[in-house]
Motif scaffolding. Structure first.
Motif: not given
Length: 254
Positions: A91-94, A101-117, A126-131
């Motif tokens: 879905d993200l690649f699609a 555009e070139e893919p722009l993905f954000i990867v969260c490694d074991e983020l535990e705070d729901p406010h941060n996520l 807001a920046v137009g990332a793809h997933g």
């Protein structure tokens, strides 16, 4: 209910053995299941096995917490329904392909705070990332708090939930995506070329990026710290890196 910043949802709490069994049978998106500590036999054991088969995290909890969340008839188990169905990597690649555009993905490694996520999802939209990509274990999922913190951006930003972040990064690299880890002792973020297909990795609060995940990063980037504090909030640091990637892309007409 609508707030000043967007739609606000409540997390669906599914309480009791029959209700949880029906939710699992129907394929309803479930973020996690809480089981009364020490109660893993009988019908609850069967439900736990079904959760594991479906890749749903199961967590032990104090019975008093279950009662506070699911009422007195929780029968030792409650399920927390996700505020939105999770996406897949495809879905993200699609989404990136559709944007041209070139893919722009954000990867969260074991983020535990729901406010941060929630804040990361909001900035990613807001920046137009793809997933956004999160792991199934040892990580916050799409809870109501994440939804509220994202100011409704969860509705527009696909979030994929994967079994293993390191394996996922290897898959992304096979598909031409460069992986940039945000951590200490890396090269300066604003002299790093972020204009190509990119996955930006942010680590857990306090511990940062895990060892195995760090080993899969092509480049480690850092933000300058000129004050007395040695680190930034995860969502703030990730937001700065996202906007730098977009700034570079806009400067090159991408």
């Amino acid at each position: 209910m609508r707030t000043e910043e967007g739609v606000q949802r409540t997390e669906d709490v599914i309480s009791g053995r029959n209700a949880v069994a029906e939710a699992l049978r129907s394929g309803r998106p479930i973020d996690s299941v809480l089981v009364a500590r020490g109660n893993r036999t009988g019908s609850i054991g069967v439900l736990i096995a079904k959760c594991r088969d479906a890749g749903i995290p199961v967590k032990d909890a104090d019975p008093r917490k279950l009662e506070a969340m699911g009422g007195p008839n929780h029968q030792g188990i409650i399920a927390l329904a996700a505020c939105k169905e999770y996406a897949t990597l495809e879905d993200l690649f699609a989404r990136a392909a559709e944007s041209g555009e070139e893919p722009l993905f954000i990867v969260c490694d074991e983020l535990e705070d729901p406010h941060n996520l929630g804040a990361i999802v909001r900035t990613a939209e807001a920046v137009g990332a793809h997933g956004v990509i999160v792991p199934k274990r040892r990580s916050v999922g799409l809870t109501s708090t994440v939804y509220k913190a994202s100011a409704g951006a969860v509705e527009y930003m696909p979030v994929a939930r994967v079994t293993n972040i390191a394996d996922t990064l290897r898959e992304l690299k096979k598909r031409g995506v460069w992986v940039y880890g945000l951590d200490m002792d890396g090269q300066s973020y604003n002299t790093t070329d972020l204009t190509g297909a990119a996955a930006l990795v942010v680590g857990a609060e306090g511990n940062g990026i895990g060892r195995l995940v760090r080993s899969e990063c092509d480049v480690i980037v850092s933000l300058p710290m000129r004050g007395k504090i040695s680190s930034l909030n995860a969502s703030v640091a990730c937001g700065i890196l996202m906007y730098e990637a977009v700034r570079q892309r806009m400067a090159k007409g991408k």
